[in-house]
Design a protein around this motif. Structure first.
Motif, PDB file in Angstrom:
ATOM      1  N   LYS A  84       0.834  -1.205   0.000  1.00 44.41           N
ATOM      2  CA  LYS A  84       0.000   0.000   0.000  1.00 44.41           C
ATOM      3  C   LYS A  84       0.868   1.255   0.000  1.00 44.41           C
ATOM      4  N   GLN A  85       1.946   1.243   0.781  1.00 46.77           N
ATOM      5  CA  GLN A  85       2.837   2.396   0.873  1.00 46.77           C
ATOM      6  C   GLN A  85       3.610   2.615  -0.418  1.00 46.77           C
ATOM      7  N   LEU A  86       4.101   1.534  -1.007  1.00 42.60           N
ATOM      8  CA  LEU A  86       4.839   1.642  -2.268  1.00 42.60           C
ATOM      9  C   LEU A  86       3.955   2.234  -3.374  1.00 42.60           C
ATOM     10  N   GLN A 135       5.903  -4.558 -10.266  1.00 40.75           N
ATOM     11  CA  GLN A 135       7.134  -4.646  -9.486  1.00 40.75           C
ATOM     12  C   GLN A 135       6.856  -4.494  -7.997  1.00 40.75           C
ATOM     13  N   PHE A 136       5.964  -3.581  -7.638  1.00 40.13           N
ATOM     14  CA  PHE A 136       5.662  -3.347  -6.219  1.00 40.13           C
ATOM     15  C   PHE A 136       4.964  -4.553  -5.592  1.00 40.13           C
ATOM     16  N   PHE A 141       5.792  -8.943  -1.769  1.00 48.60           N
ATOM     17  CA  PHE A 141       5.470 -10.345  -1.501  1.00 48.60           C
ATOM     18  C   PHE A 141       6.702 -11.193  -1.224  1.00 48.60           C
ATOM     19  N   TYR A 142       7.793 -10.894  -1.906  1.00 46.50           N
ATOM     20  CA  TYR A 142       8.994 -11.726  -1.794  1.00 46.50           C
ATOM     21  C   TYR A 142      10.176 -10.880  -1.336  1.00 46.50           C
ATOM     22  N   LYS A 143      11.016 -11.441  -0.490  1.00 46.91           N
ATOM     23  CA  LYS A 143      12.203 -10.730  -0.012  1.00 46.91           C
ATOM     24  C   LYS A 143      13.090 -10.289  -1.172  1.00 46.91           C
ATOM     25  N   LEU A 144      13.186 -11.114  -2.202  1.00 50.49           N
ATOM     26  CA  LEU A 144      14.051 -10.816  -3.336  1.00 50.49           C
ATOM     27  C   LEU A 144      13.330 -10.065  -4.453  1.00 50.49           C
ATOM     28  N   GLY A 145      12.061  -9.768  -4.244  1.00 50.68           N
ATOM     29  CA  GLY A 145      11.315  -8.998  -5.226  1.00 50.68           C
ATOM     30  C   GLY A 145      11.324  -9.620  -6.605  1.00 50.68           C
ATOM     31  N   MET A 146      11.599  -8.800  -7.615  1.00 53.12           N
ATOM     32  CA  MET A 146      11.606  -9.286  -8.996  1.00 53.12           C
ATOM     33  C   MET A 146      12.716 -10.293  -9.248  1.00 53.12           C
ATOM     34  N   SER A 147      13.715 -10.351  -8.363  1.00 54.89           N
ATOM     35  CA  SER A 147      14.813 -11.307  -8.515  1.00 54.89           C
ATOM     36  C   SER A 147      14.470 -12.681  -7.937  1.00 54.89           C
TER      37      SER A 147
END
Length: 361
Positions: A84-86, A135-136, A141-147
């Motif tokens: 929500k913040q992102l 991306q957000f 959702f994941y610690k590594l995000g898109m990676s």
């Protein structure tokens, strides 16, 4: 992890063979009336060995997951507050998307037994924030995000460039979804430039989006599918312009005003969703409109870009970058035709111009 599995299984195998050999020797040395005792002991010892090996395996795997990403809650925080913040801080001028994305994602993930995977379709002009939003979601959702190995990005012009290869793309896509869905029940599949995909390719994954508890023993209902497309952009822009002409506050435009127009546009316009069974069978949960960005929104993007670089700036610099953008309609200069997509490049040019001026002095 594959190497770890192999080593642990080999250790358990050798340990069990040694135990069986000892018991076999004892069986030869004792009288026949002790046979039942040996059989019972043998069974109990084998069971204990298997349990110990299993516990050791789980322990080693948990230890490995402290360093290597695994399909576990510790690597998948699913932080809705951060999402929500992102969106609030970075997704400029998109009040509908900010609200609907958080509600849709949070509602689906909090459901212990959802009836189907979550399917969101993002529509709007280029530069309106569709990729940012995807991306957000991954980053929260994941610690590594898109990676993360559980976030899968498909780009139409890169992965599905040749319409003549549509049949091969279908097979590859089914295998990819099936393989990754079997390895972990929590994935995010992102399809960018859907409007440039060969028609029919997305229909190959229709079973994975439908209301099935299991497909070949695998539950796909916890997955998230995101479609990003420019289709429907004309309808979204036309509605937003009409609202502006009538003096209606932009914030009053709702998803209900646009969703049916986007759905029809995506179904009829050329692209990956044209005449798609995914739309025909109502498998897209929400068609999300990304509104065209006005000059005021472009200026926010410019300020954010300066701040991101920790560069001192003035409102005159902000106005200068905003002036460099192309706006539509030409007589009103209301909406940026590229949204905020070219802001970073325009800031680069302005800063280089200033540095060049200093060197000249």
């Amino acid at each position: 992890l594959i190497l770890l599995d192999s080593l642990l299984q080999e250790m358990s195998h050798h340990r069990l063979l040694g135990l069986l050999l000892c018991l076999a020797i004892l069986a030869v040395c004792v009288e026949s009336d002790a046979g039942s005792w040996l059989v019972s002991s043998w069974s109990q010892a084998g069971q204990a060995s298997r349990q110990a090996g299993s516990a050791l395996y789980r322990g080693m795997k948990d230890l490995a997951c402290l360093k290597l990403e695994c399909c576990s809650a510790s690597w998948r925080p699913a932080n809705y507050t951060r999402l929500k913040q992102l969106l609030a801080d970075n997704l400029v001028g998109q009040h509908i998307a900010q609200d609907m994305i958080v509600r849709a994602v949070r509602g689906h993930q909090r459901n212990v037994a959802p009836s189907k995977p979550l399917v969101l379709s993002f529509h709007g002009w280029t530069g309106s924030g569709k990729n940012f939003a995807a991306q957000f979601i991954a980053d929260s959702f994941y610690k590594l995000g898109m990676s993360s190995q559980f976030v899968h990005l498909f780009i139409a012009t890169l992965h599905f460039p040749d319409v003549r290869q549509a049949g091969r793309y279908k097979d590859q896509l089914r295998e990819w979804i099936s393989g990754n869905g079997s390895a972990c029940h929590h994935n995010i599949f992102i399809f960018d430039e859907v409007d440039k995909m060969p028609p029919g390719v997305l229909d190959s994954i229709k079973p994975f989006l439908d209301h099935y508890e299991h497909i070949d023993g695998v539950d796909y209902r916890k997955n998230i599918f995101l479609f990003l497309s420019n289709t429907g952009g004309r309808e979204i822009t036309s509605t937003t312009l009409d609202s502006w002409n009538r003096g209606k506050d932009r914030q009053q435009i709702s998803v209900m005003d646009l969703e049916h127009l986007i759905s029809a546009g995506a179904f009829n316009e050329e692209g990956g969703l044209q005449h798609s069974r995914v739309i025909e069978k109502n498998l897209v949960d929400v068609f999300l409109p990304f509104l065209p960005l006005e000059r005021q929104h472009v200026k926010i993007c410019v300020r954010n870009e300066f701040e991101r670089r920790n560069v001192e700036f003035s409102e005159e610099m902000v106005e200068k970058v905003a002036d460099e953008m192309i706006y539509w309609p030409a007589e009103l200069k209301l909406f940026s035709t590229s949204g905020c997509k070219r802001v970073a490049q325009k800031v680069d040019l302005l800063l280089e111009e200033q540095e060049w001026g200093k060197e000249e002095l």
